[in-house]
Design an enzyme around this catalytic site. Structure first.
Site, PDB file in Angstrom:
ATOM      1  N   LYS A  24       9.745  12.189 -28.237  1.00 49.51           N
ATOM      2  CA  LYS A  24      10.640  12.037 -29.644  1.00 49.51           C
ATOM      3  C   LYS A  24      10.779  13.594 -30.119  1.00 49.51           C
ATOM      4  CE  LYS A  24       9.346   7.586 -31.603  1.00 49.51           C
ATOM      5  NZ  LYS A  24       9.399   6.987 -32.527  1.00 49.51           N
ATOM      6  N   HIS A  69      17.518   3.207 -29.528  1.00 55.85           N
ATOM      7  CA  HIS A  69      16.352   3.351 -30.393  1.00 55.85           C
ATOM      8  C   HIS A  69      16.378   3.361 -31.545  1.00 55.85           C
ATOM      9  CE1 HIS A  69      13.410   4.906 -32.329  1.00 55.85           C
ATOM     10  NE2 HIS A  69      12.557   4.640 -31.180  1.00 55.85           N
ATOM     11  N   GLU A  82      15.631   4.923 -34.588  1.00 59.03           N
ATOM     12  CA  GLU A  82      15.683   6.121 -34.487  1.00 59.03           C
ATOM     13  C   GLU A  82      17.267   6.127 -34.554  1.00 59.03           C
ATOM     14  OE1 GLU A  82      12.307   8.083 -33.004  1.00 59.03           O
ATOM     15  OE2 GLU A  82      11.413   6.969 -35.072  1.00 59.03           O
ATOM     16  N   GLU A 136      11.508  -3.085 -30.499  1.00 53.36           N
ATOM     17  CA  GLU A 136      10.649  -2.538 -31.236  1.00 53.36           C
ATOM     18  C   GLU A 136      10.983  -3.197 -32.939  1.00 53.36           C
ATOM     19  OE1 GLU A 136       9.495   1.752 -29.809  1.00 53.36           O
ATOM     20  OE2 GLU A 136      11.462   1.416 -29.752  1.00 53.36           O
ATOM     21  N   GLY A 139       5.981   3.724 -35.589  1.00 55.31           N
ATOM     22  CA  GLY A 139       5.253   5.079 -36.315  1.00 55.31           C
ATOM     23  C   GLY A 139       4.514   4.728 -37.792  1.00 55.31           C
ATOM     24  N   SER A 167       3.533   1.294 -33.081  1.00 51.30           N
ATOM     25  CA  SER A 167       2.171   1.373 -33.031  1.00 51.30           C
ATOM     26  C   SER A 167       1.460   1.028 -32.079  1.00 51.30           C
ATOM     27  CB  SER A 167       1.332   0.947 -34.316  1.00 51.30           C
ATOM     28  OG  SER A 167       2.386   1.777 -35.132  1.00 51.30           O
TER      29      SER A 167
END
Ligand code: PGA
Length: 259
Positions: free
Chosen positions: A14, A102, A104, A174, A180, A220
């Site tokens: 990241k 992703h 994010e 994911e 996270g 995680s």
């Protein structure tokens, strides 16, 4: 997991580690990993763009068989796209894998399924392998909407690809609520969705593509849960965020079979 699908453990750094820190991290990692590890597991690291040239020089000069990855790219080869990085620029640096879509990027930067589909195609055009990400929010999971969301993301990501291309790519499941947060999906839940994804790939691109595509779990992942996740029949690797910044922890994840 069938023997022909070699696991892929990927470290998604990241927006962490500058190019000096990248070299120091990889220098530690190379002493922690052995030839035996690379024989049974493929390993990639995905640093920020500004590190990639340094990482390439380091890995190639030290002959470390870790593949270079990127975290994103644009779909065009070049042009007036301020702030973007083109796939051929990454290919020129021997980037092997590019993370596409992703959560994010989707959630924070508003990337759409259509854009993700274009990126996946562009990555293939330049001889690299996409890691197509999909996953649901907590709300979607609690509302039993996760299968629909994931099916849509996978469909948009692989629609225009040939079955042969899909066979060589990577899909990363994911769940957003696990990224996270320290809250990993249970191995059973992760397996259930990864098996679902493989079944959808079979519907869309045929049994051969489905049997060959590698499906990673991300969210995680750490040394303590890697072996159980990797023991699932449809999980062929891990996309690791936070734990990939610590070489000791990341090496233990790569060596999940020794746990
Ligand atoms: P995490 O991130 O391992 O820190 O949960 C995973 C990812 O976002 O790829």
């Amino acid at each position: 997991m069938p023997a022909e699908r070699k696991p892929l453990i990927s470290g998604n750094w990241k927006m962490n580690l500058n190019h000096f820190e990248a070299t120091a991290t990889l220098d530690k990692l190379r002493y922690l990993l052995a030839k035996d590890d690379y024989e049974v597991v493929d390993v990639s690291v995905h640093p920020p763009f500004t590190d990639i040239r340094t990482v390439q020089t380091f890995l190639e000069s030290e002959k470390v068989p870790i593949a270079i990855g990127a975290q994103n790219c644009h779909w065009e080869d070049k042009g007036a796209y301020t702030g973007e990085v083109a796939p051929p620029m990454l290919a020129k640096l021997n980037v092997a894998y590019v993370i596409v879509g992703h959560s994010e990027r989707r959630e924070i930067f508003g990337e759409t399924d259509v854009e993700v589909g274009r990126k996946v195609k562009a990555v293939f055009t330049h001889g690299m392998t996409p890691i197509l990400c999909c996953g649901e929010t907590l709300e979607e999971r609690e509302g039993e909407a996760h299968h629909g969301k994931i099916t849509g993301q996978v469909h948009a990501g692989i629609e225009v690809l040939t079955a042969e291309q899909v066979a060589t790519m990577v899909i990363a499941y994911e769940p957003i609520w696990a990224i996270g947060t320290g809250r990993t999906a249970s191995a059973d839940d992760a397996q259930e969705v990864c098996g679902w994804i493989r079944a959808k790939v079979a519907d869309m691109k045929g049994a051969d593509a489905a049997a060959a595509v590698r499906i990673q779990y991300g969210g995680s992942v750490k040394a303590a849960n890697a072996a159980e996740l990797m023991g699932q029949p449809d999980i062929d690797g891990a996309l690791v965020g936070g734990a990939a910044l610590d070489p000791d922890e990341f090496a233990k994840i790569v060596q999940f079979r020794l746990a």
